[in-house]
Scaffold this active site. Structure first.
Site, PDB file in Angstrom:
ATOM      1  N   VAL A  50      -2.990   2.234  -4.372  1.00 29.46           N
ATOM      2  CA  VAL A  50      -4.058   1.271  -4.081  1.00 29.46           C
ATOM      3  C   VAL A  50      -4.318   0.432  -5.325  1.00 29.46           C
ATOM      4  CG1 VAL A  50      -6.449   0.972  -3.363  1.00 29.46           C
ATOM      5  CG2 VAL A  50      -5.106   2.891  -2.455  1.00 29.46           C
ATOM      6  N   LEU A  58       2.809   2.398  -2.355  1.00 33.77           N
ATOM      7  CA  LEU A  58       2.930   3.017  -3.673  1.00 33.77           C
ATOM      8  C   LEU A  58       1.574   3.376  -4.262  1.00 33.77           C
ATOM      9  CD1 LEU A  58       5.709   0.803  -5.319  1.00 33.77           C
ATOM     10  CD2 LEU A  58       5.949   3.067  -4.272  1.00 33.77           C
ATOM     11  N   GLY A 103       0.776  -1.229   0.000  1.00 33.00           N
ATOM     12  CA  GLY A 103       0.000   0.000   0.000  1.00 33.00           C
ATOM     13  C   GLY A 103       0.806   1.276   0.000  1.00 33.00           C
ATOM     14  N   TYR A 145       8.838 -23.226   7.045  1.00 31.47           N
ATOM     15  CA  TYR A 145       7.753 -22.570   7.778  1.00 31.47           C
ATOM     16  C   TYR A 145       7.755 -23.097   9.214  1.00 31.47           C
ATOM     17  CZ  TYR A 145       3.014 -20.517   8.175  1.00 31.47           C
ATOM     18  OH  TYR A 145       1.931 -19.769   8.516  1.00 31.47           O
TER      19      TYR A 145
END
Length: 562
Positions: free
Chosen positions: A273, A271, A269, A474
């Protein structure tokens, strides 16, 4: 009001769905043995929302009038519940804070645009008023990308894209679809499937995350081995910036200088929408199978995964759990009512007689899609590799169960918080040559952190998302902080989380494979991409947003904000 559905304000998912251990007879003894947590202990449910003190909105009349003119009166919302829902993501620290009523800075208003023109009007209004705008998709982010800076004194506007939720068109010849950014995973797939297509992107958050959110955080999915990460899937897009719209056509490849598409991927967000994207889509597969395998050790499993990644087989899923995660998975099985439990016992007895250490076994899932001949051939290739590395095939049953339950794990975290325990994740990626060092180093750092805070802890890991040069590891960890005070809980949590993240850097891995940077991982950015690399990122973000109106505070370490 507008049909946009949100997750619980205090936890993961929707009301009425929760984790229950009571139909899993082995789980409570397992958890007590590993971390000393009594699952039957009386829980402390989240407080009633009415008990939470929510700061009043700071929305000036002039901006309020402009926003209402842009999207309509009913789509400019200042009620407390909506604002709190848009304050945090769903990270462990987020949930601890919101349950404790820790709300130092809440968005002042939530705005629901219906189309790109309305997004443009809102962005222009926010920047003209020198306010702050934070794009919001499904709210599932777990790296601190959605929360306003605590000291922010300007008006904060949360821009919820939930009304931009349609598949707009499918280019059947090119295998591309144009899709609005606010669509949730299940809604998108339902629309695509009705036309005979699938995008194939399935992150853990699939049910509660959006296409725009996936792009903004460089998401990866469980089936990325076939379909690619979101960076591979996204071919074109539209992104609103103050006074203009970035338009990237869906080209298969281009040499038009440094990739603006790559700059937007993972930009969280900062740069602009994202309003829509052109993405790769595929015809629905003729067959889809998840097969379970079992390896005698983590070392054997890693070697097999690497060989599969360079073989002639191209599975959709390649995943293997270490011994700890395998033991945890077995502990969460429901009591068998048929022959399956007896079969498993007989199998394990046979393996033990063969010399297998049952405390070291590693459970793996491999997914296959395509026509009969292709699936048969790939199963044959993988089967030979599994056998070469000492593994055995368990079959479709466990694979089908994994496929059914794959999106349910986050509910366990809410259950743990209810009983005073903390569970969270950290993920990374590294070359095949470094994976074992990353794995060992992370376990060592986590143990040292558990000792430092004086808590018994448990950590487990799985490998997924295999690439030519490496894979994702993970990690999931849990411990009981031994205190009901949120600040003390978080202090202990950050000791463990920081130790794990630092171990990634120290062993040559990255700070995040697919969760993004946000604020939680920003501290390590310079160590990850170098100071000079961070200079480039600062120049990019500052050039686009000199007034720091677009989601300030995320991605960059605090000392690099201008």
């Amino acid at each position: 009001m507008n049909g946009v559905q949100h997750q619980k304000w205090w936890g993961w998912g929707v009301e009425g769905i929760a984790f229950n251990y009571r139909d899993k007879p082995k789980m409570a003894p397992f958890v007590m043995d590993k971390v000393g947590i009594d699952l039957s202990a009386p829980g402390t449910p989240p407080p009633a929302f009415e008990e939470i003190a929510v700061p009043a909105p700071r929305l000036g009349d002039e901006l309020a009038v402009t926003l209402r003119a842009a999207v309509g009166d009913e789509q400019v919302v200042t009620d407390d519940m909506d604002r709190v829902v848009h304050t945090y993501g769903k990270g462990l620290a987020d949930l601890v804070r919101v349950r404790a009523g820790d709300l130092p800075r809440v968005p002042d208003v939530v705005v629901y645009p219906a189309d790109e023109d309305q997004v443009c009007a809102v962005v222009d209004a926010v920047v003209a008023a020198d306010a702050v705008l934070i794009p919001f998709g499904g709210g599932s982010n777990i790296s601190g990308s959605l929360t306003p800076p605590p000291a922010e004194e300007r008006t904060v506007v949360s821009l919820d894209l939930g009304r931009l939720n349609r598949v707009l068109e499918v280019d059947e010849s090119a295998g591309l679809a144009r899709i609005q950014a606010g669509v949730l995973g299940p809604d998108m797939e339902e629309q695509l499937n009705a036309r005979g297509w699938t995008m194939g992107h399935q992150p853990d958050s699939f049910r509660h995350s959006t296409l725009g959110g996936w792009i903004a955080t460089r998401s990866s999915g469980m089936q990325s081995d076939k379909y690619g990460d979101i960076a591979d899937i996204t071919r074109g897009l539209r992104m609103v910036q103050p006074g203009k719209v970035v338009v990237l056509r869906p080209l298969p490849s281009t040499s038009s200088g440094p990739s603006v598409r790559e700059m937007i991927l993972g930009s969280e967000g900062r740069l602009g929408v994202i309003t829509e994207a052109w993405v790769n889509v595929h015809r629905m597969p003729e067959n889809r199978d998840i097969i379970a395998y079992l390896y005698p050790s983590w070392t054997a499993a890693l070697a097999a995964m690497q060989e599969i990644s360079t073989s002639d087989a191209h599975p959709t899923v390649t995943r293997v759990s270490d011994a700890n995660e395998t033991a945890f998975s077995f502990s969460t099985q429901k009591k068998s009512k048929g022959v399956s439990g007896k079969v498993q016992k007989v199998l394990f007895d046979v393996l033990q007689r063969r010399g297998w250490d049952l405390d070291a076994v590693c459970l793996s899932y491999v997914g296959y899609e395509g026509g009969d001949a292709r699936v048969k051939a790939e199963k044959s290739v993988v089967g030979k590799i599994v056998k070469k590395h000492g593994g055995i095939k368990l079959g479709r049953g466990p694979g089908a169960l994994y496929d059914q339950k794959k999106f349910d794990t986050p509910y366990i975290r809410d259950f743990l918080l209810d009983i005073g325990a903390m569970g969270d994740v950290s993920e990374t990626a590294a070359p095949w040559s470094k994976l074992q060092d990353v794995y060992s180093g992370t376990f060592r750092s986590a143990k040292e952190a558990f000792d430092q805070i004086g808590c018994r802890g448990f950590i487990m890991c799985h490998l997924s998302h295999s690439y030519h040069s490496g894979a994702c590891l993970y990690f999931t960890f849990a411990f009981a902080p031994g205190t009901d005070v949120a600040a003390e809980q978080l202090e202990k949590y950050w000791v463990v989380k920081n130790a794990i993240q630092q171990s990634f850097i120290d062993t040559g891995a990255t700070i995040s494979h697919h969760h993004g940077v946000g604020t939680d991982h920003a501290h390590w950015l310079e160590e990850d991409i170098s100071t000079a690399g961070t200079d480039v990122m600062v120049a990019l973000l500052r050039g686009v947003d000199p007034g720091r109106n677009l989601n300030p505070g995320t991605i960059l370490p605090a000392h690099r904000e201008w």
